[in-house]
Write a protein that holds these residues in place. Structure first.
Motif, PDB file in Angstrom:
ATOM      1  N   GLY A  34       0.796  -1.219   0.000  1.00 19.62           N
ATOM      2  CA  GLY A  34       0.000   0.000   0.000  1.00 19.62           C
ATOM      3  C   GLY A  34       0.826   1.266   0.000  1.00 19.62           C
ATOM      4  O   GLY A  34       0.370   2.317  -0.445  1.00 19.62           O
ATOM      5  N   THR A  35       2.059   1.172   0.480  1.00 17.58           N
ATOM      6  CA  THR A  35       2.913   2.359   0.498  1.00 17.58           C
ATOM      7  C   THR A  35       3.165   2.871  -0.918  1.00 17.58           C
ATOM      8  O   THR A  35       3.227   4.085  -1.137  1.00 17.58           O
ATOM      9  N   TRP A  36       3.273   1.955  -1.870  1.00 15.19           N
ATOM     10  CA  TRP A  36       3.504   2.359  -3.261  1.00 15.19           C
ATOM     11  C   TRP A  36       2.294   3.100  -3.827  1.00 15.19           C
ATOM     12  O   TRP A  36       2.447   4.009  -4.648  1.00 15.19           O
ATOM     13  N   VAL A  37       1.106   2.729  -3.392  1.00 12.47           N
ATOM     14  CA  VAL A  37      -0.106   3.401  -3.862  1.00 12.47           C
ATOM     15  C   VAL A  37      -0.147   4.822  -3.311  1.00 12.47           C
ATOM     16  O   VAL A  37      -0.529   5.762  -4.016  1.00 12.47           O
ATOM     17  N   VAL A  38       0.271   4.998  -2.059  1.00 13.56           N
ATOM     18  CA  VAL A  38       0.339   6.348  -1.486  1.00 13.56           C
ATOM     19  C   VAL A  38       1.417   7.162  -2.193  1.00 13.56           C
ATOM     20  O   VAL A  38       1.243   8.364  -2.424  1.00 13.56           O
ATOM     21  N   THR A  58       9.755  15.364  -0.873  1.00 11.68           N
ATOM     22  CA  THR A  58       8.752  14.454  -0.300  1.00 11.68           C
ATOM     23  C   THR A  58       8.660  13.177  -1.110  1.00 11.68           C
ATOM     24  O   THR A  58       8.572  12.084  -0.543  1.00 11.68           O
ATOM     25  N   LEU A  59       8.689  13.299  -2.428  1.00  9.87           N
ATOM     26  CA  LEU A  59       8.641  12.108  -3.270  1.00  9.87           C
ATOM     27  C   LEU A  59       9.837  11.189  -3.004  1.00  9.87           C
ATOM     28  O   LEU A  59       9.679   9.965  -2.927  1.00  9.87           O
ATOM     29  N   ILE A  60      11.007  11.765  -2.831  1.00 12.79           N
ATOM     30  CA  ILE A  60      12.208  10.964  -2.568  1.00 12.79           C
ATOM     31  C   ILE A  60      12.114  10.282  -1.199  1.00 12.79           C
ATOM     32  O   ILE A  60      12.408   9.090  -1.063  1.00 12.79           O
ATOM     33  N   VAL A  61      11.677  11.018  -0.186  1.00 14.00           N
ATOM     34  CA  VAL A  61      11.521  10.427   1.150  1.00 14.00           C
ATOM     35  C   VAL A  61      10.505   9.283   1.106  1.00 14.00           C
ATOM     36  O   VAL A  61      10.745   8.197   1.654  1.00 14.00           O
ATOM     37  N   PHE A  62       9.376   9.513   0.446  1.00 18.47           N
ATOM     38  CA  PHE A  62       8.353   8.465   0.352  1.00 18.47           C
ATOM     39  C   PHE A  62       8.868   7.255  -0.428  1.00 18.47           C
ATOM     40  O   PHE A  62       8.584   6.116  -0.074  1.00 18.47           O
ATOM     41  N   LEU A  63       9.635   7.497  -1.487  1.00 13.74           N
ATOM     42  CA  LEU A  63      10.218   6.392  -2.256  1.00 13.74           C
ATOM     43  C   LEU A  63      11.155   5.564  -1.375  1.00 13.74           C
ATOM     44  O   LEU A  63      11.111   4.330  -1.388  1.00 13.74           O
ATOM     45  N   CYS A  66       9.132   3.421   0.944  1.00 16.36           N
ATOM     46  CA  CYS A  66       8.573   2.266   0.226  1.00 16.36           C
ATOM     47  C   CYS A  66       9.621   1.171   0.043  1.00 16.36           C
ATOM     48  O   CYS A  66       9.342  -0.009   0.295  1.00 16.36           O
ATOM     49  N   ILE A  67      10.803   1.557  -0.370  1.00 16.43           N
ATOM     50  CA  ILE A  67      11.885   0.587  -0.574  1.00 16.43           C
ATOM     51  C   ILE A  67      12.269  -0.056   0.758  1.00 16.43           C
ATOM     52  O   ILE A  67      12.461  -1.276   0.835  1.00 16.43           O
ATOM     53  N   GLY A  68      12.358   0.745   1.803  1.00 18.26           N
ATOM     54  CA  GLY A  68      12.699   0.218   3.129  1.00 18.26           C
ATOM     55  C   GLY A  68      11.688  -0.790   3.639  1.00 18.26           C
ATOM     56  O   GLY A  68      12.057  -1.846   4.169  1.00 18.26           O
ATOM     57  N   VAL A  69      10.408  -0.490   3.471  1.00 13.03           N
ATOM     58  CA  VAL A  69       9.357  -1.415   3.906  1.00 13.03           C
ATOM     59  C   VAL A  69       9.452  -2.728   3.140  1.00 13.03           C
ATOM     60  O   VAL A  69       9.325  -3.815   3.725  1.00 13.03           O
ATOM     61  N   GLU A  70       9.686  -2.649   1.844  1.00 16.09           N
ATOM     62  CA  GLU A  70       9.800  -3.874   1.037  1.00 16.09           C
ATOM     63  C   GLU A  70      11.014  -4.703   1.457  1.00 16.09           C
ATOM     64  O   GLU A  70      10.938  -5.930   1.524  1.00 16.09           O
ATOM     65  N   ALA A  71      12.128  -4.031   1.748  1.00 22.55           N
ATOM     66  CA  ALA A  71      13.332  -4.750   2.185  1.00 22.55           C
ATOM     67  C   ALA A  71      13.084  -5.442   3.521  1.00 22.55           C
ATOM     68  O   ALA A  71      13.462  -6.606   3.707  1.00 22.55           O
ATOM     69  N   LEU A 164      -0.179   4.990   6.819  1.00 20.88           N
ATOM     70  CA  LEU A 164      -0.949   6.052   7.475  1.00 20.88           C
ATOM     71  C   LEU A 164      -0.102   7.308   7.669  1.00 20.88           C
ATOM     72  O   LEU A 164      -0.599   8.425   7.469  1.00 20.88           O
ATOM     73  N   ALA A 165       1.160   7.148   8.033  1.00 17.88           N
ATOM     74  CA  ALA A 165       2.036   8.312   8.223  1.00 17.88           C
ATOM     75  C   ALA A 165       2.246   9.052   6.907  1.00 17.88           C
ATOM     76  O   ALA A 165       2.203  10.292   6.869  1.00 17.88           O
ATOM     77  N   MET A 166       2.469   8.310   5.822  1.00 13.68           N
ATOM     78  CA  MET A 166       2.643   8.950   4.517  1.00 13.68           C
ATOM     79  C   MET A 166       1.365   9.677   4.098  1.00 13.68           C
ATOM     80  O   MET A 166       1.429  10.820   3.610  1.00 13.68           O
TER      81      MET A 166
END
Length: 181
Positions: A34-38, A58-63, A66-71, A164-166
């Motif tokens: 879901g992070t990728w959808v946000v 913001t886009l870079i931080v969110f990216l 997303c990568i961190g969550v997947e890892a 939710l934070a994003m």
């Protein structure tokens, strides 16, 4: 009376971004990405409001989030199993069982909860079967399979929290910053 098409377009973009954030939350509850959808919602809003918030930073931080969550998700199931003395095969089985269980859990007539119950049962069940077939000890296999479930639940909580934070950061940032036109 003339229709202000710019306002209609702005409303549509914010509505679509909101729907994407809600969809991201639901997907995260199912342990999907879901992070990728946000991130996609943030990209849409960034395109509309450029150069105002959310902007490139913001886009870079969110990216990176997303990568961190997947890892973390990639390592969590195996880590949860191996931390309790299980094999890599049991870790992979927990991952596969969770996915299969999530799909089959969709047949339980309680939205999201059915998928979650199926995912937990599948993750536990397949990890248990694989570990029990190797060690022939039910208590050890249950201990290992419980590690898989705990790791899976931890990842779900992480995904939901980050999603939710994003979403909150995107919404608050849009409200609190002025758009330049």
């Amino acid at each position: 009376m003339e229709l202000d098409w710019q306002s209609v377009g702005t409303f549509g973009i914010y509505t679509l971004a909101g729907v994407l954030c809600i969809a991201g939350f639901i997907l995260s509850c199912l342990s999907l990405s879901g992070t990728w959808v946000v991130l996609a919602a943030t990209g849409l809003v960034a395109w509309h409001r450029w150069p105002a918030f959310p902007g490139l930073a913001t886009l870079i931080v969110f990216l990176l989030l997303c990568i961190g969550v997947e890892a973390i998700e990639t390592m969590a199931g195996t880590w949860g199993v191996q931390r309790r003395g299980g094999s890599k095969a049991a870790g992979m089985a927990a991952l596969a069982g969770g996915f299969i269980g999530m799909i089959l859990g969709g047949f339980i007539p309680i939205p999201i909860i059915g998928n979650l119950v199926g995912m937990i049962a599948g993750s536990f069940g397949l990890a248990f079967v694989v570990e029990h077939s190797k060690m022939k000890k039910a208590d050890h296999a249950a201990h290992v399979a419980t590690g898989a479930v705990l790791a899976r639940l931890g990842v779900i909580f992480l995904k939901v929290g980050i999603t939710l934070a994003m979403s909150a950061a995107l919404a608050l940032g849009c409200v609190l910053t002025k758009q330049t036109t």
